[in-house]
Design an enzyme around this catalytic site. Structure first.
Site, PDB file in Angstrom:
ATOM      1  N   ASP A  27      57.680  53.354  23.160  1.00  0.00           N
ATOM      2  CA  ASP A  27      58.223  53.601  24.496  1.00  0.00           C
ATOM      3  C   ASP A  27      59.715  53.877  24.448  1.00  0.00           C
ATOM      4  O   ASP A  27      60.472  53.123  23.828  1.00  0.00           O
ATOM      5  CB  ASP A  27      57.988  52.380  25.390  1.00  0.00           C
ATOM      6  CG  ASP A  27      56.523  52.166  25.704  1.00  0.00           C
ATOM      7  OD1 ASP A  27      55.876  53.122  26.171  1.00  0.00           O
ATOM      8  OD2 ASP A  27      56.010  51.046  25.486  1.00  0.00           O
ATOM      9  N   ASP A 165      47.489  52.284  29.811  1.00  0.00           N
ATOM     10  CA  ASP A 165      48.652  51.547  29.313  1.00  0.00           C
ATOM     11  C   ASP A 165      49.126  50.587  30.388  1.00  0.00           C
ATOM     12  O   ASP A 165      49.494  51.009  31.483  1.00  0.00           O
ATOM     13  CB  ASP A 165      49.768  52.543  28.953  1.00  0.00           C
ATOM     14  CG  ASP A 165      51.013  51.867  28.401  1.00  0.00           C
ATOM     15  OD1 ASP A 165      51.013  50.638  28.219  1.00  0.00           O
ATOM     16  OD2 ASP A 165      52.001  52.587  28.158  1.00  0.00           O
TER      17      ASP A 165
END
Length: 209
Positions: A27, A165
């Protein structure tokens, strides 16, 4: 990987690789599109140098078009952008493909399928955020299930895989895999911070335990 032990990132990567993880998910945040900062380029380079497994990058940043070529050149295999943060998302997805990489969109809990349907012919993956992006340890947003179901109904027409996610527990892995979700980003709800080894945890998840 934002949930890994950063004091031992190389060791964490090696152990996950040996345990049979499919993809390393990384990320990147800019403090603007989401109210947090994520991993850095050095973290990506370290993980990429340690494993031959696919590595994806999730760009939770404004104007991702400025950075997709950089990550492609560093060795990312899959690049996710947020169409909410890119006024020319179709062009950015095309750039990712031109670099020989897989392209995906990640969509926030408040983004509808209808808002992104025009991009579906251009993507390899759609990653549904089941929490508001930016922080680990949040609660799964149950209302996102209907969006997942709508996207799954479109996969045969547009030829993409659905990923999820955010607060993905073992129970959610079993529930969503049965209806066709292909990939799960695992954090503290299912993988990190457990007493069992990564190999044991992944074995149980794959066995449906």
């Amino acid at each position: 990987m934002m949930c890994a032990d950063f004091s031992n990132l190389k060791k964490e990567t090696q152990e996950l690789d040996q345990a049979g993880i499919d993809i390393f998910h990384m990320d990147f945040m800019d403090g603007s599109f989401v109210p947090n900062f994520g991993m850095g380029l050095q973290d990506f380079e370290l993980v990429r140098s340690v494993t031959e497994k696919p590595v994806d990058v999730h760009l939770m940043i404004q104007e991702p078009s400025k950075y997709v070529e950089k990550f492609a050149d560093l060795g990312a295999d899959i690049i996710y952008i947020h169409p909410e943060a890119d006024q020319q998302a179709a062009r950015t997805l095309d750039i990712i493909h031109q670099k020989g990489k897989k392209a995906g969109i990640a969509i926030n809990p408040g983004t509808s399928v209808e808002m992104v349907q025009g991009l579906l012919p251009l993507v390899d993956y759609v990653m549904v955020m089941t929490v508001n992006p930016g922080f680990a340890g949040q609660k799964y947003l149950e209302y996102t299930d209907s969006k997942i179901e709508k996207l799954l109904a479109l996969t045969n027409e547009y030829h993409f895989d659905v990923m999820v996610d955010g607060a993905i527990s073992p129970e959610k892995v079993q529930q969503l895999s049965k209806i066709g979700v292909k990939g799960f980003v695992l954090g503290t709800s299912a993988l990190f911070g457990k007493t069992s080894t990564y190999q044991e945890t992944l074995g149980k998840l794959r066995a449906g335990e």
